[in-house]
Design a protein around this motif. Sequence first.
Motif, PDB file in Angstrom:
ATOM      1  N   THR A  64       2.541  47.756  -2.097  1.00  0.00           N
ATOM      2  CA  THR A  64       2.265  48.304  -0.768  1.00  0.00           C
ATOM      3  C   THR A  64       3.488  49.056  -0.248  1.00  0.00           C
ATOM      4  O   THR A  64       4.610  48.875  -0.752  1.00  0.00           O
ATOM      5  CB  THR A  64       1.920  47.178   0.227  1.00  0.00           C
ATOM      6  OG1 THR A  64       3.090  46.368   0.423  1.00  0.00           O
ATOM      7  CG2 THR A  64       0.762  46.325  -0.265  1.00  0.00           C
ATOM      8  N   ALA A  65       3.283  49.851   0.772  1.00  0.00           N
ATOM      9  CA  ALA A  65       4.398  50.578   1.389  1.00  0.00           C
ATOM     10  C   ALA A  65       5.435  49.600   1.933  1.00  0.00           C
ATOM     11  O   ALA A  65       6.639  49.837   1.821  1.00  0.00           O
ATOM     12  CB  ALA A  65       3.884  51.486   2.501  1.00  0.00           C
ATOM     13  N   ALA A  66       4.981  48.485   2.482  1.00  0.00           N
ATOM     14  CA  ALA A  66       5.913  47.480   3.006  1.00  0.00           C
ATOM     15  C   ALA A  66       6.754  46.878   1.878  1.00  0.00           C
ATOM     16  O   ALA A  66       7.962  46.662   2.049  1.00  0.00           O
ATOM     17  CB  ALA A  66       5.147  46.382   3.743  1.00  0.00           C
ATOM     18  N   GLN A  67       6.134  46.623   0.738  1.00  0.00           N
ATOM     19  CA  GLN A  67       6.867  46.066  -0.398  1.00  0.00           C
ATOM     20  C   GLN A  67       7.907  47.055  -0.919  1.00  0.00           C
ATOM     21  O   GLN A  67       9.049  46.684  -1.184  1.00  0.00           O
ATOM     22  CB  GLN A  67       5.898  45.687  -1.530  1.00  0.00           C
ATOM     23  CG  GLN A  67       5.041  44.481  -1.221  1.00  0.00           C
ATOM     24  CD  GLN A  67       3.975  44.266  -2.273  1.00  0.00           C
ATOM     25  OE1 GLN A  67       3.257  45.186  -2.648  1.00  0.00           O
ATOM     26  NE2 GLN A  67       3.873  43.033  -2.747  1.00  0.00           N
ATOM     27  N   VAL A  68       7.509  48.319  -1.049  1.00  0.00           N
ATOM     28  CA  VAL A  68       8.443  49.339  -1.529  1.00  0.00           C
ATOM     29  C   VAL A  68       9.589  49.510  -0.547  1.00  0.00           C
ATOM     30  O   VAL A  68      10.758  49.571  -0.942  1.00  0.00           O
ATOM     31  CB  VAL A  68       7.719  50.687  -1.772  1.00  0.00           C
ATOM     32  CG1 VAL A  68       8.719  51.781  -2.114  1.00  0.00           C
ATOM     33  CG2 VAL A  68       6.682  50.547  -2.894  1.00  0.00           C
TER      34      VAL A  68
END
Length: 65
Positions: free
Chosen positions: A47-51
């Motif tokens: 996800t964008a949050a993980q990246v």
Amino acid sequence: MQRFNVQGMTCGHCVKSVTQAIKNDDPAAEVQVDLASGVVQVESSLTAAQVSELIREEGYQVQVA
């Protein structure tokens, strides 16, 4: 394709560390870094949050573009 604005990248080592941090969690990820503009584009199952968190852990400021 996810796009991030990353501040603090200044050299090839920065590019390598950001790329490797993402690929450590998703080896199939495609990562493109434009050092001049500070833009990182990622094609990944993350996800964008993980990246974003992975980039932050490398010591950079990041915003989803």
